[in-house]
Design a protein around this motif. Structure first.
Motif, PDB file in Angstrom:
ATOM      1  N   THR A 127       0.864  -1.193   0.000  1.00 21.35           N
ATOM      2  CA  THR A 127       0.000   0.000   0.000  1.00 21.35           C
ATOM      3  C   THR A 127       0.892   1.231   0.000  1.00 21.35           C
ATOM      4  OG1 THR A 127      -0.056   0.355   2.385  1.00 21.35           O
ATOM      5  CG2 THR A 127      -1.700  -1.182   1.481  1.00 21.35           C
ATOM      6  N   TRP A 128       0.272   2.401  -0.183  1.00 20.02           N
ATOM      7  CA  TRP A 128       1.036   3.643  -0.161  1.00 20.02           C
ATOM      8  C   TRP A 128       1.734   3.857   1.176  1.00 20.02           C
ATOM      9  CZ3 TRP A 128      -3.819   3.264   1.591  1.00 20.02           C
ATOM     10  CH2 TRP A 128      -4.228   4.068   2.646  1.00 20.02           C
ATOM     11  N   ARG A 129       1.094   3.390   2.262  1.00 18.70           N
ATOM     12  CA  ARG A 129       1.728   3.609   3.579  1.00 18.70           C
ATOM     13  C   ARG A 129       3.010   2.792   3.688  1.00 18.70           C
ATOM     14  NH1 ARG A 129      -3.902   3.180   6.285  1.00 18.70           N
ATOM     15  NH2 ARG A 129      -4.497   5.349   6.659  1.00 18.70           N
ATOM     16  N   HIS A 130       2.981   1.576   3.157  1.00 20.04           N
ATOM     17  CA  HIS A 130       4.182   0.741   3.205  1.00 20.04           C
ATOM     18  C   HIS A 130       5.299   1.397   2.393  1.00 20.04           C
ATOM     19  CE1 HIS A 130       5.761  -3.720   3.206  1.00 20.04           C
ATOM     20  NE2 HIS A 130       6.601  -2.878   3.770  1.00 20.04           N
ATOM     21  N   LEU A 131       4.935   1.966   1.255  1.00 23.94           N
ATOM     22  CA  LEU A 131       5.912   2.658   0.408  1.00 23.94           C
ATOM     23  C   LEU A 131       6.520   3.859   1.163  1.00 23.94           C
ATOM     24  CD1 LEU A 131       6.892   2.413  -2.580  1.00 23.94           C
ATOM     25  CD2 LEU A 131       5.161   4.120  -3.163  1.00 23.94           C
ATOM     26  N   GLU A 132       5.660   4.635   1.822  1.00 24.14           N
ATOM     27  CA  GLU A 132       6.154   5.767   2.626  1.00 24.14           C
ATOM     28  C   GLU A 132       7.129   5.279   3.696  1.00 24.14           C
ATOM     29  OE1 GLU A 132       1.849   8.149   2.409  1.00 24.14           O
ATOM     30  OE2 GLU A 132       2.539   7.297   4.319  1.00 24.14           O
ATOM     31  N   CYS A 133       6.803   4.142   4.304  1.00 21.65           N
ATOM     32  CA  CYS A 133       7.672   3.603   5.358  1.00 21.65           C
ATOM     33  C   CYS A 133       9.063   3.311   4.809  1.00 21.65           C
ATOM     34  CB  CYS A 133       7.090   2.319   5.945  1.00 21.65           C
ATOM     35  SG  CYS A 133       5.709   2.609   7.047  1.00 21.65           S
ATOM     36  N   TRP A 134       9.130   2.648   3.654  1.00 20.46           N
ATOM     37  CA  TRP A 134      10.444   2.312   3.080  1.00 20.46           C
ATOM     38  C   TRP A 134      11.282   3.580   2.920  1.00 20.46           C
ATOM     39  CZ3 TRP A 134      11.560  -1.911  -1.064  1.00 20.46           C
ATOM     40  CH2 TRP A 134      11.122  -3.159  -0.609  1.00 20.46           C
ATOM     41  N   TYR A 135      10.694   4.601   2.297  1.00 17.10           N
ATOM     42  CA  TYR A 135      11.489   5.801   2.021  1.00 17.10           C
ATOM     43  C   TYR A 135      11.775   6.591   3.291  1.00 17.10           C
ATOM     44  CZ  TYR A 135      11.507   5.039  -2.978  1.00 17.10           C
ATOM     45  OH  TYR A 135      11.756   4.512  -4.221  1.00 17.10           O
ATOM     46  N   GLY A 136      10.835   6.657   4.210  1.00 17.89           N
ATOM     47  CA  GLY A 136      11.066   7.380   5.470  1.00 17.89           C
ATOM     48  C   GLY A 136      12.149   6.705   6.298  1.00 17.89           C
ATOM     49  N   ILE A 137      12.102   5.373   6.340  1.00 17.54           N
ATOM     50  CA  ILE A 137      13.075   4.610   7.137  1.00 17.54           C
ATOM     51  C   ILE A 137      14.478   4.784   6.549  1.00 17.54           C
ATOM     52  CG2 ILE A 137      13.828   2.275   7.746  1.00 17.54           C
ATOM     53  CD1 ILE A 137      10.755   1.528   7.857  1.00 17.54           C
ATOM     54  N   LEU A 138      14.611   4.549   5.251  1.00 21.76           N
ATOM     55  CA  LEU A 138      15.965   4.654   4.678  1.00 21.76           C
ATOM     56  C   LEU A 138      16.422   6.110   4.613  1.00 21.76           C
ATOM     57  CD1 LEU A 138      15.798   5.596   1.434  1.00 21.76           C
ATOM     58  CD2 LEU A 138      15.014   3.252   1.159  1.00 21.76           C
ATOM     59  N   GLY A 139      15.459   7.043   4.628  1.00 27.50           N
ATOM     60  CA  GLY A 139      15.802   8.461   4.566  1.00 27.50           C
ATOM     61  C   GLY A 139      16.368   9.011   5.869  1.00 27.50           C
ATOM     62  N   VAL A 140      16.125   8.305   6.968  1.00 29.21           N
ATOM     63  CA  VAL A 140      16.727   8.731   8.240  1.00 29.21           C
ATOM     64  C   VAL A 140      18.009   7.922   8.486  1.00 29.21           C
ATOM     65  CG1 VAL A 140      15.482   7.171   9.837  1.00 29.21           C
ATOM     66  CG2 VAL A 140      16.078   9.502  10.589  1.00 29.21           C
ATOM     67  N   GLY A 141      18.386   7.140   7.465  1.00 29.33           N
ATOM     68  CA  GLY A 141      19.627   6.362   7.570  1.00 29.33           C
ATOM     69  C   GLY A 141      19.412   4.988   8.173  1.00 29.33           C
ATOM     70  N   ALA A 142      18.155   4.670   8.506  1.00 23.77           N
ATOM     71  CA  ALA A 142      17.855   3.359   9.089  1.00 23.77           C
ATOM     72  C   ALA A 142      17.626   2.339   7.970  1.00 23.77           C
ATOM     73  CB  ALA A 142      16.636   3.467   9.995  1.00 23.77           C
ATOM     74  N   VAL A 143      17.255   1.121   8.351  1.00 22.77           N
ATOM     75  CA  VAL A 143      17.194   0.010   7.410  1.00 22.77           C
ATOM     76  C   VAL A 143      15.786  -0.595   7.436  1.00 22.77           C
ATOM     77  CG1 VAL A 143      18.232  -2.232   6.814  1.00 22.77           C
ATOM     78  CG2 VAL A 143      19.613  -0.471   7.969  1.00 22.77           C
ATOM     79  N   TYR A 144      15.064  -0.531   6.291  1.00 23.88           N
ATOM     80  CA  TYR A 144      13.749  -1.187   6.267  1.00 23.88           C
ATOM     81  C   TYR A 144      13.952  -2.693   6.285  1.00 23.88           C
ATOM     82  CZ  TYR A 144      14.571  -1.812   1.220  1.00 23.88           C
ATOM     83  OH  TYR A 144      15.116  -2.152   0.009  1.00 23.88           O
ATOM     84  N   HIS A 145      13.219  -3.348   7.150  1.00 21.59           N
ATOM     85  CA  HIS A 145      13.341  -4.802   7.236  1.00 21.59           C
ATOM     86  C   HIS A 145      11.956  -5.402   7.039  1.00 21.59           C
ATOM     87  CE1 HIS A 145      13.836  -8.592   9.930  1.00 21.59           C
ATOM     88  NE2 HIS A 145      13.747  -8.883   8.660  1.00 21.59           N
ATOM     89  N   THR A 146      11.720  -5.960   5.851  1.00 24.91           N
ATOM     90  CA  THR A 146      10.403  -6.522   5.552  1.00 24.91           C
ATOM     91  C   THR A 146      10.264  -7.901   6.189  1.00 24.91           C
ATOM     92  OG1 THR A 146      11.377  -7.318   3.508  1.00 24.91           O
ATOM     93  CG2 THR A 146      10.074  -5.309   3.369  1.00 24.91           C
ATOM     94  N   LEU A 147       9.163  -8.096   6.904  1.00 24.83           N
ATOM     95  CA  LEU A 147       8.878  -9.394   7.516  1.00 24.83           C
ATOM     96  C   LEU A 147       7.817 -10.101   6.688  1.00 24.83           C
ATOM     97  CD1 LEU A 147       8.596  -8.203  11.213  1.00 24.83           C
ATOM     98  CD2 LEU A 147      10.454  -9.596  10.265  1.00 24.83           C
ATOM     99  N   ASN A 148       8.006 -11.377   6.482  1.00 24.74           N
ATOM    100  CA  ASN A 148       7.015 -12.164   5.742  1.00 24.74           C
ATOM    101  C   ASN A 148       5.995 -12.725   6.735  1.00 24.74           C
ATOM    102  OD1 ASN A 148       5.535 -13.999   4.319  1.00 24.74           O
ATOM    103  ND2 ASN A 148       7.278 -14.888   3.234  1.00 24.74           N
ATOM    104  N   PRO A 149       4.772 -12.157   6.734  1.00 21.93           N
ATOM    105  CA  PRO A 149       3.775 -12.576   7.734  1.00 21.93           C
ATOM    106  C   PRO A 149       3.296 -14.006   7.545  1.00 21.93           C
ATOM    107  CG  PRO A 149       2.794 -11.124   6.093  1.00 21.93           C
ATOM    108  CD  PRO A 149       4.254 -11.164   5.798  1.00 21.93           C
ATOM    109  N   ARG A 150       3.645 -14.620   6.374  1.00 22.08           N
ATOM    110  CA  ARG A 150       3.179 -15.985   6.136  1.00 22.08           C
ATOM    111  C   ARG A 150       4.082 -17.015   6.795  1.00 22.08           C
ATOM    112  NH1 ARG A 150       2.619 -14.443  -0.048  1.00 22.08           N
ATOM    113  NH2 ARG A 150       0.586 -13.432  -0.031  1.00 22.08           N
TER     114      ARG A 150
END
Ligand code: ADP
Length: 541
Positions: free
Chosen positions: A74-97
């Motif tokens: 979703t758009w919120r997930h996309l915002e999270c990726w860019y916001g997280i990496l934009g503060v120098g942090a690391v997006y870590h996607t979890l597979n809920p399955r």
């Protein structure tokens, strides 16, 4: 003498800056988890990502911190990726399955500090959060009105985000800094953490947008059905904004009817997903008599694409299928099967034979096949061995240093796949090293046999495993799920296969089952199947 060109760092933040500035009004359309279709654009995604980065900084998050997401596209997930990496942090996607225990193990291994989670996944987090001591904050990707009752201490994303404004500058970073993280789903072992850099993501996007890959441009209306949590979301979160393509995000609904509704309603021209998703779509289209008037190209990978899928897309719906191979460790694009001058004329059976193969490497991926002693094997389209790759978007190690044996001193990564390459450089996967059947010292490809078996109209799904044999060590057992309402016999199926493969490849027996076990990414779980048939006695034994 050095070149006198600028050292313009390859940072993922530059992608969203570019999209906002040059394609700002281009839409990002999502099916929200709450239900309705939501519309935003790259300009607003960037603004909210800046806000998110600032809000994360208020939270004390900084360079190198791992921030998890457990979310649909979703758009919120996309915002999270860019916001997280934009503060120098690391997006870590979890597979809920994955099983909750595996998710907890992965979160502890990554030392995740926060998690952004969709409403759907709160029950999983309720079960595991107490077992992840590093986890300090849970943000639910919704607004206050939709926040449900929970035993956890959570905050609604929209409220949390509103506590910051967008007056923020992306944190200064090195292009080799970590941007994202994704664990292999552990189909053949315990999960391993793959860490993408800003640089690898950018170079991978340049690879992905090419005509001989995803062929993306600002004219594209692209729908990644592949979840962002599967193998770096196939890089689409970067390649679409890089060219200003319209994005259509399917949220939590991936059934045939929901996918069809978006493909048609949003005039999607490009999509990407694993074969199981397409099987559901094609079944839906068959039932409803629908069409796909705008869809031009689909990239299919993650598992071997069954011939019936390719044939249906191309002959019935006029959609070009690009069969692709890749892995979490390769960002993930490794090879893609697109037409070349030598093959562009093909039609019918010849075309579909070619499309069973996984294709050629784009610039940026080097590939070879070796024997167990690391000697390179001939490119004759027959001799198969261990598939090895290297390139700027291929892993050089795993997080925490496990699995180091897969990487050699010259940078080659042993994929664990078995394949052959032909004189044109077209690669075909014949197996995973752990699944290949060793019969009398020779190898039998289980994928080839499975592809043949699912070609029978009464076979819904097929898997081939090696079963112990006193004379040959192992012999193939074909495990079949019959299509509903059919009752094809063992003899009829063996007759169907006869003549299509070498005699010594023929399965020694067929077992009919109600269901074949699958992994969290929809692949056949051979390990579980082998356990299930561990005591099976072949009639030839
Ligand atoms: P996991 O290894 O945990 O299942 P990945 O998504 O990284 O997670 O899976 C990569 C593997 O999937 C490859 O090594 C290969 O075995 C398989 N794979 C990917 N694409 C294809 C394809 N087109 N055909 C056959 N196998 C594929």
């Amino acid at each position: 003498m050095l070149g006198l060109m600028q050292d313009w760092p390859l940072l993922c933040t530059k992608v969203i800056d570019h999209a906002a500035e040059n394609h700002g009004g281009r839409e990002v359309v999502s099916r929200s988890v709450e239900g309705p279709i939501h519309r935003t654009n790259y300009r607003t995604v960037r603004t909210r990502a800046l806000q998110l980065a600032k809000r994360l900084e208020m939270e004390g998050v900084g360079r190198g911190d791992r921030i998890a997401t457990m979310a649909w596209n979703t758009w919120r997930h996309l915002e999270c990726w860019y916001g997280i990496l934009g503060v120098g942090a690391v997006y870590h996607t979890l597979n809920p399955r994955l099983f909750p225990d595996q998710i907890a193990w992965i979160m502890n291994d990554a030392q995740d500090r926060m998690v952004f989670a969709d409403l759907t996944f709160l029950p999983i987090l309720e079960a595991i959060a107490p077992r992840v001591p590093s986890l300090k904050r849970i943000v639910v990707l919704t607004d206050a009105a939709h926040l449900p009752q929970t035993t956890l201490d959570v905050v609604a994303y929209e409220d949390w985000l509103a506590e910051a404004d967008e007056d923020f500058r992306w944190v200064a970073m090195d292009e080799r800094d970590a941007a994202g993280m994704c664990y292999t789903s552990g189909t053949t072992g315990s999960p391993k953490g793959v860490v993408y850099s800003h640089r690898s993501n950018i170079l991978h996007s340049f690879i992905a947008i090419q005509p001989d890959a995803m062929n993306l441009s600002s004219m594209s209306r692209a729908m990644p059905v592949v979840p962002l949590f599967h193998a770096n979301g196939w890089g689409i979160a970067f390649s679409c904004p890089m060219v200003g393509a319209t994005m259509i995000l399917p949220g939590p609904k991936m059934d045939g009817a929901s996918i069809c509704e978006l493909l048609v309603g949003e005039r999607v021209t490009f999509s990407a997903a694993v074969p199981t998703v397409w099987l559901m779509l094609l079944q839906h289209l068959e039932k409803t008599g629908g069409a796909l008037p705008d869809l031009g190209r689909v990239v299919i990978g993650g598992a071997a694409c069954p011939r019936v899928v390719t044939e249906a897309f191309e002959t019935r719906y006029g959609v070009e299928v690009v069969h692709a191979w890749g892995m979490t460790e390769t960002s993930p694009l490794g090879t893609l099967n697109t037409a070349k001058p030598e093959t562009g004329h093909q039609t019918g059976a010849e075309l579909f034979d070619r499309k069973q193969k996984q294709g050629q490497v784009p610039f940026g991926v080097e590939m070879k096949v070796t024997d167990d002693e690391n000697r390179e094997l001939p490119r004759d389209g027959r001799t198969f061995g261990r598939l090895k790759v290297r390139g700027p978007a291929v892993s050089s190690a795993y997080h925490g240093g496990s699995g180091q044996e897969a990487f050699d001193a010259e940078g080659w990564f042993d994929t664990g796949d078995v394949a052959h390459i032909d004189a044109n450089g077209t690669m075909q996967i014949t197996d995973r090293a752990k699944d290949v059947i060793k019969s009398g010292g020779e190898w039998i490809s289980t994928i080839d046999l499975e592809n043949l078996a699912v070609g029978h109209p009464d076979v819904q799904e097929a898997a081939v495993i090696g079963v112990a044999h006193p004379k040959w060590d192992e012999r193939p057992l074909l495990v079949v799920v019959r299509r509903e309402g059919t009752d094809v016999s063992r003899e009829a199926l063996l007759e169907f296969l006869a003549g299509k493969v070498a005699k010594w490849w023929m399965p020694d027996d067929i077992a009919f089952v109600e269901e074949i076990p699958h992994t969290a990414t929809g692949k056949i779980q051979k390990m579980a199947l082998r356990q299930q048939f561990a005591d099976y006695r072949l009639p030839t034994a």
